[in-house]
Design a protein around this motif. Structure first.
Motif, PDB file in Angstrom:
ATOM      1  N   PRO A   8     108.805  28.198  44.640  1.00 36.55           N
ATOM      2  CA  PRO A   8     110.192  27.843  44.932  1.00 36.55           C
ATOM      3  C   PRO A   8     110.812  27.095  43.757  1.00 36.55           C
ATOM      4  O   PRO A   8     110.138  26.315  43.099  1.00 36.55           O
ATOM      5  CB  PRO A   8     110.080  26.928  46.151  1.00 36.55           C
ATOM      6  N   ASP A  10     113.979  25.418  43.900  1.00 37.20           N
ATOM      7  CA  ASP A  10     115.087  24.539  44.250  1.00 37.20           C
ATOM      8  C   ASP A  10     114.548  23.332  45.008  1.00 37.20           C
ATOM      9  O   ASP A  10     113.336  23.171  45.146  1.00 37.20           O
ATOM     10  CB  ASP A  10     116.177  25.299  45.031  1.00 37.20           C
ATOM     11  N   ASN A  12     114.157  22.522  47.900  1.00 39.39           N
ATOM     12  CA  ASN A  12     113.224  22.719  49.020  1.00 39.39           C
ATOM     13  C   ASN A  12     111.800  22.400  48.593  1.00 39.39           C
ATOM     14  O   ASN A  12     111.004  21.861  49.355  1.00 39.39           O
ATOM     15  CB  ASN A  12     113.270  24.182  49.499  1.00 39.39           C
ATOM     16  N   ALA A  13     111.488  22.760  47.340  1.00 40.93           N
ATOM     17  CA  ALA A  13     110.109  22.651  46.871  1.00 40.93           C
ATOM     18  C   ALA A  13     109.724  21.227  46.489  1.00 40.93           C
ATOM     19  O   ALA A  13     108.553  20.937  46.286  1.00 40.93           O
ATOM     20  CB  ALA A  13     109.902  23.576  45.676  1.00 40.93           C
ATOM     21  N   ALA A  15     110.121  18.825  48.458  1.00 44.52           N
ATOM     22  CA  ALA A  15     109.919  18.111  49.726  1.00 44.52           C
ATOM     23  C   ALA A  15     108.515  17.524  49.835  1.00 44.52           C
ATOM     24  O   ALA A  15     108.340  16.419  50.349  1.00 44.52           O
ATOM     25  CB  ALA A  15     110.193  19.045  50.903  1.00 44.52           C
ATOM     26  N   GLY A  16     107.519  18.251  49.344  1.00 42.24           N
ATOM     27  CA  GLY A  16     106.147  17.769  49.458  1.00 42.24           C
ATOM     28  C   GLY A  16     105.913  16.515  48.642  1.00 42.24           C
ATOM     29  O   GLY A  16     105.431  15.496  49.138  1.00 42.24           O
ATOM     30  N   LEU A  17     106.282  16.571  47.372  1.00 38.32           N
ATOM     31  CA  LEU A  17     106.080  15.429  46.473  1.00 38.32           C
ATOM     32  C   LEU A  17     106.827  14.186  46.960  1.00 38.32           C
ATOM     33  O   LEU A  17     106.273  13.086  47.018  1.00 38.32           O
ATOM     34  CB  LEU A  17     106.548  15.800  45.062  1.00 38.32           C
ATOM     35  N   GLY A  19     107.905  13.683  49.969  1.00 36.96           N
ATOM     36  CA  GLY A  19     107.373  13.301  51.270  1.00 36.96           C
ATOM     37  C   GLY A  19     106.187  12.348  51.147  1.00 36.96           C
ATOM     38  O   GLY A  19     105.953  11.510  52.011  1.00 36.96           O
ATOM     39  N   GLU A  20     105.448  12.490  50.051  1.00 31.51           N
ATOM     40  CA  GLU A  20     104.328  11.578  49.792  1.00 31.51           C
ATOM     41  C   GLU A  20     104.821  10.144  49.709  1.00 31.51           C
ATOM     42  O   GLU A  20     104.153   9.207  50.135  1.00 31.51           O
ATOM     43  CB  GLU A  20     103.669  11.889  48.438  1.00 31.51           C
ATOM     44  N   TRP A  23     107.847   9.433  53.265  1.00 30.70           N
ATOM     45  CA  TRP A  23     107.466   9.671  54.664  1.00 30.70           C
ATOM     46  C   TRP A  23     108.594  10.277  55.462  1.00 30.70           C
ATOM     47  O   TRP A  23     108.710  10.066  56.661  1.00 30.70           O
ATOM     48  CB  TRP A  23     107.006   8.375  55.339  1.00 30.70           C
ATOM     49  N   ARG A  24     109.489  10.956  54.820  1.00 29.86           N
ATOM     50  CA  ARG A  24     110.538  11.642  55.563  1.00 29.86           C
ATOM     51  C   ARG A  24     110.951  12.847  54.734  1.00 29.86           C
ATOM     52  O   ARG A  24     110.623  12.956  53.564  1.00 29.86           O
ATOM     53  CB  ARG A  24     111.727  10.715  55.818  1.00 29.86           C
ATOM     54  N   ASP A  25     111.652  13.764  55.396  1.00 30.03           N
ATOM     55  CA  ASP A  25     112.107  14.930  54.675  1.00 30.03           C
ATOM     56  C   ASP A  25     113.366  14.590  53.895  1.00 30.03           C
ATOM     57  O   ASP A  25     114.368  14.163  54.458  1.00 30.03           O
ATOM     58  CB  ASP A  25     112.377  16.072  55.652  1.00 30.03           C
ATOM     59  N   THR A  27     114.925  16.877  51.900  1.00 25.61           N
ATOM     60  CA  THR A  27     115.712  18.059  51.549  1.00 25.61           C
ATOM     61  C   THR A  27     116.977  18.212  52.387  1.00 25.61           C
ATOM     62  O   THR A  27     117.890  18.929  52.017  1.00 25.61           O
ATOM     63  CB  THR A  27     114.870  19.340  51.675  1.00 25.61           C
TER      64      THR A  27
END
Lengths: 94, 254
Positions: A8, A10, A12-13, A15-17, A19-20, A23-25, A27
């Motif tokens: 990905p 944009d 969206n991608a 979100a994982g990093l 999120g670490e 602790w929330r989304d 995006t």
């Protein structure tokens, strides 16, 4: 470097990093670009990612919104390209 | 803290979990679906993705994101992965993994590119190549939840043999008069092909009646140029930009 798996490209991608750390989304947040003042969803920003880290740019003026990198001391984050971020609950996340 | 819930936006620590391969399915010559049992999977929404992390014996790690193909209702998690021959992760996922093997993933991730049957308005999905994967999670969810709104999938593939989920899409459309699936084949077409043979564009969306839909929700996923073209065309056709959600992918940077 051979890292050409389809990935990905944009917000969206990121979100994982992020999120670490948060602790929330992130995006679904709406951001205002400190460069041109345009407002848009975090997920629609352009992502340039590598093994070293990630750079998020404004889709309108190319301003660097966010830089993130993994360093020996931990994750480093620079978000000064955002003037502000607004978090509104989505219908599925009360 | 509240207990872990499968909804985006609720505070939940993102941790690496162990995924065990339950079964494998070849979708096309270059695409394979992995059915996985994931310990303590908290549930997900249609459209979300996971991060996959592989660790070599010397400690070297490679991480990639993959869309979830299974609907929220499915007991097991399904990922559909396109093999990129010089990729670091996809050749392992599609070529090396066997049932019983274990690898690390974390998720679900991303609360933006998600759809639920509870969301009012017709559904328009535009996908290119393996960009169809998160859209398939939405269509599978829709079929299980019981469709209440019309849906359209416009799916661009290079040729007939590279259409992912081809048979299942046909079954879904046959079982549901409110679902329309339109293929466009951009590079090669079978003998007698009557359908579209070009990239998704404004004229195509117009011909398919997208502008006539009342307050549709659009989800566009695929290679960046396709996403930009389809999103721009949709805006020009009068679709509210706030109802257009996009996810772009391409070769990851070096």
């Amino acid at each position: 470097m051979s890292e050409s798996d389809l990935q990905p490209l944009d917000g969206n991608a990121a979100a994982g990093l992020l999120g670490e750390m948060f602790w929330r989304d992130m995006t679904t947040a709406t951001g205002i670009c400190a460069g041109c003042g345009s407002e848009g969803p975090f997920a629609e920003a352009r992502l340039f990612a590598s093994a070293m880290g990630s750079v998020l740019r404004c889709p309108h003026c190319d301003n660097v919104l966010l830089r993130a990198a993994r360093t020996p001391r931990g994750v480093w984050l620079d978000m000064q390209g955002f003037r502000s971020l607004t978090f509104t609950p989505t219908p599925d996340a009360n | 803290m509240t207990e872990a819930q499968p909804v985006a936006g609720v505070p939940r620590r993102l941790l690496w979990s162990r995924a065990e391969v339950v079964s494998l399915r070849d979708d096309t010559p270059r695409v394979r679906s992995l059915t996985l049992a994931v310990a303590d999977w908290p549930g997900h929404l249609a459209g979300q993705h996971v991060d996959v992390r592989l660790t070599a014996e010397d400690g070297y790690q490679a991480q990639r994101s993959y869309s979830i193909a299974s609907p929220p209702e499915a007991p097991l998690l399904e990922l559909t992965v396109e093999t990129i021959s010089d990729g670091e992760v996809s050749p392992y996922l599609t070529g090396e993994l066997r049932p019983g093997d274990i690898f690390e993933l974390r998720g679900p991730i991303g609360g933006y590119f998600v759809w639920s049957e509870r969301q009012p308005g017709p559904l328009v999905l535009i996908g290119g190549g393996s960009g169809v994967v998160p859209l398939m999670a939405m269509l599978r969810h829709r079929a299980i939840a019981g469709p209440t709104q019309p849906a359209l999938l416009v799916y661009s593939s290079r040729n007939w043999d590279e259409i992912i989920y081809r048979d299942e899409l046909e079954r879904l459309a046959a079982a549901d008069p409110s679902l329309r699936i339109v293929h466009t084949l951009t590079r090669a077409q079978p003998q007698g092909w009557q359908g579209f043979r070009r990239r998704v564009d404004k004229a195509m969306l117009e011909e398919l009646g997208v502008p006539a839909l009342a307050s549709p929700n659009l989800f566009i996923c695929g290679p960046t140029p396709m996403v930009e073209t389809a999103a721009q065309a949709s805006v020009e056709l009068g679709i509210d930009a706030a109802r257009i959600k996009t996810e772009r992918f391409g070769p990851s940077g070096g």
